[in-house]
Design an enzyme around this catalytic site. Structure first.
Site, PDB file in Angstrom:
ATOM      1  N   GLU A  91       0.947  -1.108  -0.015  1.00 16.84           N
ATOM      2  CA  GLU A  91       0.094   0.031   0.144  1.00 16.84           C
ATOM      3  C   GLU A  91       1.038   1.353  -0.019  1.00 16.84           C
ATOM      4  O   GLU A  91       1.751   1.449   1.111  1.00 16.84           O
ATOM      5  CB  GLU A  91      -0.844  -0.149   1.254  1.00 16.84           C
ATOM      6  CG  GLU A  91      -1.755   1.023   1.369  1.00 16.84           C
ATOM      7  CD  GLU A  91      -2.458   1.487   0.185  1.00 16.84           C
ATOM      8  OE1 GLU A  91      -3.190   0.494  -0.476  1.00 16.84           O
ATOM      9  OE2 GLU A  91      -2.487   2.693  -0.305  1.00 16.84           O
ATOM     10  N   CYS A 111       3.831  -2.483  -8.601  1.00 12.12           N
ATOM     11  CA  CYS A 111       2.503  -1.805  -8.026  1.00 12.12           C
ATOM     12  C   CYS A 111       2.771  -0.865  -7.051  1.00 12.12           C
ATOM     13  O   CYS A 111       2.858   0.272  -7.779  1.00 12.12           O
ATOM     14  CB  CYS A 111       1.717  -3.336  -7.424  1.00 12.12           C
ATOM     15  SG  CYS A 111       0.116  -3.093  -7.471  1.00 12.12           S
ATOM     16  N   HIS A 134       2.288  -7.836 -10.309  1.00 10.42           N
ATOM     17  CA  HIS A 134       3.262  -8.522  -9.273  1.00 10.42           C
ATOM     18  C   HIS A 134       3.973  -9.654  -9.864  1.00 10.42           C
ATOM     19  O   HIS A 134       3.474 -10.733  -9.603  1.00 10.42           O
ATOM     20  CB  HIS A 134       2.517  -8.960  -8.205  1.00 10.42           C
ATOM     21  CG  HIS A 134       1.863  -8.119  -7.373  1.00 10.42           C
ATOM     22  ND1 HIS A 134       2.304  -7.362  -6.208  1.00 10.42           N
ATOM     23  CD2 HIS A 134       0.598  -7.087  -7.579  1.00 10.42           C
ATOM     24  CE1 HIS A 134       1.387  -6.509  -5.485  1.00 10.42           C
ATOM     25  NE2 HIS A 134       0.722  -6.247  -6.454  1.00 10.42           N
ATOM     26  N   GLU A 159       6.367 -11.075  -8.519  1.00 11.42           N
ATOM     27  CA  GLU A 159       7.088 -12.166  -7.703  1.00 11.42           C
ATOM     28  C   GLU A 159       5.977 -13.123  -7.227  1.00 11.42           C
ATOM     29  O   GLU A 159       6.226 -14.049  -6.398  1.00 11.42           O
ATOM     30  CB  GLU A 159       7.185 -11.154  -6.356  1.00 11.42           C
ATOM     31  CG  GLU A 159       6.099 -10.751  -5.431  1.00 11.42           C
ATOM     32  CD  GLU A 159       5.324  -9.455  -6.148  1.00 11.42           C
ATOM     33  OE1 GLU A 159       5.796  -9.071  -7.523  1.00 11.42           O
ATOM     34  OE2 GLU A 159       4.556  -8.721  -5.574  1.00 11.42           O
TER      35      GLU A 159
HETATM   36  N1  GLN Z   1      -3.586   0.308  -4.617  1.00 11.75           N
HETATM   37  C1  GLN Z   1      -2.298   0.163  -3.844  1.00 11.75           C
HETATM   38  C2  GLN Z   1      -1.610   1.712  -3.614  1.00 11.75           C
HETATM   39  O1  GLN Z   1      -2.088   2.348  -4.031  1.00 11.75           O
HETATM   40  C3  GLN Z   1      -1.169  -0.691  -4.488  1.00 11.75           C
HETATM   41  C4  GLN Z   1      -1.614  -2.211  -4.564  1.00 11.75           C
HETATM   42  C5  GLN Z   1      -0.608  -3.174  -4.737  1.00 11.75           C
HETATM   43  O2  GLN Z   1       0.688  -3.097  -4.444  1.00 11.75           O
HETATM   44  N2  GLN Z   1      -0.798  -4.539  -4.720  1.00 11.75           N
HETATM   45  O3  GLN Z   1      -0.417   1.619  -3.126  1.00 11.75           O
END
Ligand code: GLN
Length: 201
Positions: free
Chosen positions: A50, A81, A180, A182
């Site tokens: 996040e 991400c 992702h 990984e």
């Molecule tokens: N939505 C997340 C963010 O804003 C990212 C999601 C993720 O890394 N799987 O950080």
């Protein structure tokens, strides 16, 4: 440098999966949670998780400035991400107080696919890692809205009709994927980053 030492920023997110993927890709890997540990590595992965939390804790831990300095000094970084968001120069739908490492000349939109669907998997064509498609897992993923002239597109995802969206990029020693890599056991994206780190050394 046959086996570079690559760190995974261990503030929050899927750190362990990246450590394993890096080992499979031929690197030595370790978690990086301090300024000292950051000085030790030849490259750094910013994992998914996040981005608001990673940002807040990086500031609180005094890591944001060292991360920006390391990036400015040319340390290779790969963000997946939330990590892609952390490496973007501009972010749409960020929290007003959210801070970033930056470095990639692009505009990224947070939670961009979320308006349609939260998570999905798709086979992506990523010519830089070979002809076989890469199984990409997207989880509340960002996408890339626009890129500067020096940014190379590594992959796009089709969004119905003729529309496609950039989901993987590279610029100098920086790389980012909205998905992702990984999570699938296919180490080719990590191998690409390990190769970038070797070239930079
Ligand atoms: N939505 C997340 C963010 O804003 C990212 C999601 C993720 O890394 N799987 O950080």
């Amino acid at each position: 440098m046959s086996s570079p030492h690559i760190g995974v920023l261990s503030i929050q997110g899927d750190v362990r999966e990246h450590l394993h993927a890096l080992e499979r890709a031929g690197a030595r890997s370790s978690a990086v949670g301090s300024q000292d540990a950051l000085r030790d590595v030849d490259g750094l992965v910013i994992p998914g998780g996040e981005s608001t939390t990673i940002s807040k804790l990086a500031v609180a831990d005094g890591l944001m400035e060292p991360l920006r300095s390391a990036r400015a000094a040319g340390l290779p970084m790969f963000g997946s991400c939330a990590g892609m968001i952390m490496l973007a120069d501009r972010v749409e739908d960020a929290r007003p107080d959210q801070e970033f490492i930056g470095g990639l000349d692009m505009v990224v939109r947070r939670n961009a696919f979320g308006r349609q669907v939260d998570s999905f998997e798709v086979d992506l064509s990523v010519p830089d890692i070979g002809a076989d498609p890469f199984r990409a897992v997207f989880i509340r993923a960002p996408w890339v809205e626009s890129i500067g002239a020096d940014v190379e597109v590594l992959a796009r995802v089709q969004r119905g009709g003729d529309e496609s969206t950039i989901v993987a990029v590279r610029q100098g020693p920086l790389m980012a994927t909205a998905f992702h890599p990984e999570l699938t056991g296919d180490a080719r994206i990590h191998e690409l980053f390990v190769e970038m780190v070797r070239e930079q050394a």
